[in-house]
Motif scaffolding. Structure first.
Motif, short mmCIF file in Angstrom:
data_model
loop_
_atom_site.label_atom_id
_atom_site.label_comp_id
_atom_site.label_asym_id
_atom_site.label_seq_id
_atom_site.Cartn_x
_atom_site.Cartn_y
_atom_site.Cartn_z
N GLU A 1 0.84 -1.20 0.00
CA GLU A 1 0.00 0.00 0.00
C GLU A 1 0.87 1.25 0.00
OE1 GLU A 1 -3.93 1.75 2.34
OE2 GLU A 1 -2.52 0.45 3.41
N ASN A 2 0.54 2.18 -0.90
CA ASN A 2 1.29 3.44 -1.02
C ASN A 2 2.79 3.21 -1.28
OD1 ASN A 2 -1.08 4.94 -0.47
ND2 ASN A 2 -0.73 4.74 1.74
N ASN A 3 3.09 2.09 -1.93
CA ASN A 3 4.50 1.76 -2.25
C ASN A 3 5.40 1.78 -1.01
OD1 ASN A 3 4.11 1.42 -5.05
ND2 ASN A 3 4.23 3.63 -5.38
N ARG A 4 4.89 1.19 0.07
CA ARG A 4 5.66 1.19 1.31
C ARG A 4 6.94 0.37 1.22
NH1 ARG A 4 0.23 0.96 4.97
NH2 ARG A 4 0.00 3.23 5.20
N TRP A 5 7.02 -0.53 0.25
CA TRP A 5 8.24 -1.31 0.09
C TRP A 5 9.44 -0.41 -0.21
CZ3 TRP A 5 10.60 -1.05 -4.72
CH2 TRP A 5 9.80 -0.55 -5.77
N LEU A 6 9.16 0.77 -0.78
CA LEU A 6 10.27 1.70 -1.04
C LEU A 6 10.89 2.21 0.26
CD1 LEU A 6 8.70 3.79 -3.96
CD2 LEU A 6 10.51 2.06 -4.12
N GLN A 7 10.09 2.33 1.31
CA GLN A 7 10.62 2.77 2.60
C GLN A 7 11.57 1.72 3.17
OE1 GLN A 7 7.63 4.48 5.34
NE2 GLN A 7 6.19 4.50 3.64
N TYR A 8 11.21 0.44 2.98
CA TYR A 8 12.11 -0.63 3.43
C TYR A 8 13.43 -0.60 2.65
CZ TYR A 8 8.03 -2.67 5.79
OH TYR A 8 6.94 -2.88 6.60
N LEU A 9 13.32 -0.39 1.35
CA LEU A 9 14.55 -0.34 0.53
C LEU A 9 15.43 0.84 0.94
CD1 LEU A 9 13.42 -1.23 -3.11
CD2 LEU A 9 14.66 -2.64 -1.46
N GLU A 10 14.80 1.98 1.21
CA GLU A 10 15.56 3.14 1.66
C GLU A 10 16.23 2.86 3.01
OE1 GLU A 10 14.91 7.90 2.69
OE2 GLU A 10 13.26 6.69 1.90
N GLY A 11 15.48 2.20 3.92
CA GLY A 11 16.05 1.84 5.20
C GLY A 11 17.19 0.84 5.06
N MET A 12 17.05 -0.12 4.15
CA MET A 12 18.12 -1.09 3.93
C MET A 12 19.36 -0.41 3.37
SD MET A 12 18.16 -4.57 1.61
CE MET A 12 16.92 -5.37 2.62
N GLY A 13 19.16 0.55 2.47
CA GLY A 13 20.30 1.30 1.94
C GLY A 13 21.05 2.03 3.04
N THR A 14 20.29 2.65 3.95
CA THR A 14 20.93 3.34 5.07
C THR A 14 21.65 2.35 5.97
OG1 THR A 14 19.23 5.06 5.05
CG2 THR A 14 20.53 4.85 7.06
N THR A 15 21.04 1.19 6.21
CA THR A 15 21.67 0.15 7.03
C THR A 15 23.00 -0.29 6.44
OG1 THR A 15 19.57 -0.68 7.92
CG2 THR A 15 21.42 -2.22 7.88
N LEU A 16 23.02 -0.54 5.13
CA LEU A 16 24.26 -0.98 4.48
C LEU A 16 25.31 0.14 4.48
CD1 LEU A 16 22.77 -2.95 1.45
CD2 LEU A 16 23.82 -3.88 3.51
N LEU A 17 24.86 1.39 4.30
CA LEU A 17 25.79 2.51 4.32
C LEU A 17 26.43 2.67 5.69
CD1 LEU A 17 27.05 5.03 3.00
CD2 LEU A 17 25.00 6.31 3.70
N GLN B 1 9.00 0.99 12.06
CA GLN B 1 8.26 1.71 13.09
C GLN B 1 7.32 2.75 12.47
OE1 GLN B 1 11.53 3.19 15.50
NE2 GLN B 1 11.24 1.58 17.02
N GLY B 2 7.80 3.43 11.43
CA GLY B 2 6.95 4.42 10.77
C GLY B 2 5.74 3.78 10.12
N ILE B 3 5.92 2.58 9.57
CA ILE B 3 4.80 1.90 8.89
C ILE B 3 3.79 1.35 9.88
CG2 ILE B 3 4.23 -0.12 7.49
CD1 ILE B 3 6.83 0.47 5.92
N TYR B 4 4.26 0.65 10.92
CA TYR B 4 3.26 0.12 11.85
C TYR B 4 2.68 1.21 12.74
CZ TYR B 4 6.74 -0.47 15.74
OH TYR B 4 7.68 -0.28 16.73
#
Length: 259
Positions: free
Chosen positions: A34-50, A215-218
């Motif tokens: 919903e609302n392309n929330r998977w993009l938020q996970y990808l952004e968070g994963m990018g930050t995690t890897l960085l 956390q933002g999603i739930y």
């Protein structure tokens, strides 16, 4: 898929009986699609890897320097080093011991809060503050891992390098560290896996990594299970990839020993 979601979501909220798979689909859709929330996970994963990469580089650099200083000081023998050298090395070795003791003796969460809310309280770049803190923390553990590997080698290795005219740095670089690296690789891999998972802690100071995204999603869907299980699976996948790369490197090192 969106049609089924729009049909079943009101029914679920109204308390109507839905099958297990219908409820599963609704919760999954709202957590990830919903609302392309998977993009938020990808952004968070990018930050995690960085954050992991930056902390890894800093941790290795700090750990290597501290380990070499402490090893050089511990391996000094009477008559082989001048009193001036020992006097100059003592305060540096003392500072390294204090650094390792403080970092290993205090919780990571406390260190993050001190760095984020006290030392860098005026900074808004929480991701960089988190990476710096994780790197400093990891450096203390990496230092002890490397020091253990260096101290486990036969002192004759260093003496052989000196007899060939190599200085301390070149002896460590070309003779001692390559041999110690093979012995400490499993412990280093374990430390790096812990570092990857510890990136989730930077959310306490506002770091926008995977846990922050969940956390933002739930917080909007009021359903915690799917976002949290989702990021748990993502962390598990990252750890499995890292472990596979480590195993491949270990196999290559073993093959080079047989040649």
């Amino acid at each position: 898929m969106a049609v089924y979601y729009e049909l079943w979501k009101p029914m679920l909220r109204a308390g109507e009986d839905l099958s297990f798979w219908q409820e599963f689909f609704v919760y999954f859709y709202q957590a990830f699609l919903e609302n392309n929330r998977w993009l938020q996970y990808l952004e968070g994963m990018g930050t995690t890897l960085l954050v992991t990469a930056m902390a890894l580089v800093l941790g290795i650099a700090l750990g290597l320097i501290v380990a070499m200083v402490r090893t050089a000081y511990d391996q000094q023998r009477p008559g082989q080093s001048s009193s001036l050298t020992r006097c100059l090395m003592w305060p540096v070795n003392f500072l390294c011991k204090v650094y390792v003791t403080i970092i290993r003796g205090t919780p990571m969460m406390v260190q993050l809060l001190i760095m984020g809310l006290v030392i860098f309280k005026s900074s808004r770049n929480f991701t960089m503050v988190g990476a710096l803190t994780l790197g400093i923390n990891s450096g203390a553990y990496v230092a002890e891992i490397i020091r253990g590997g260096l101290m486990s080698l036969d002192p004759g290795q260093s003496e052989a390098g000196r007899s060939l005219g190599l200085g301390y740095i070149d002896t460590m670089r070309f003779i001692v560290i390559p041999q110690a690296f093979k012995a400490i690789l499993p412990a280093l891999g374990n430390e790096f896996i812990i570092l990857l998972k510890d990136t989730s802690l930077i959310t306490v100071i506002g770091g926008k990594e995977l846990l922050y995204a969940a956390q933002g999603i739930y917080g909007r869907t009021y359903e915690q299970m799917f976002p949290l299980i989702g990021i748990a699976c993502m962390y598990l996948a990252l750890v499995m990839v890292f472990s596979a790369l480590q195993s491949r490197l270990e196999r290559r090192l073993r093959q080079s020993d047989r040649r």
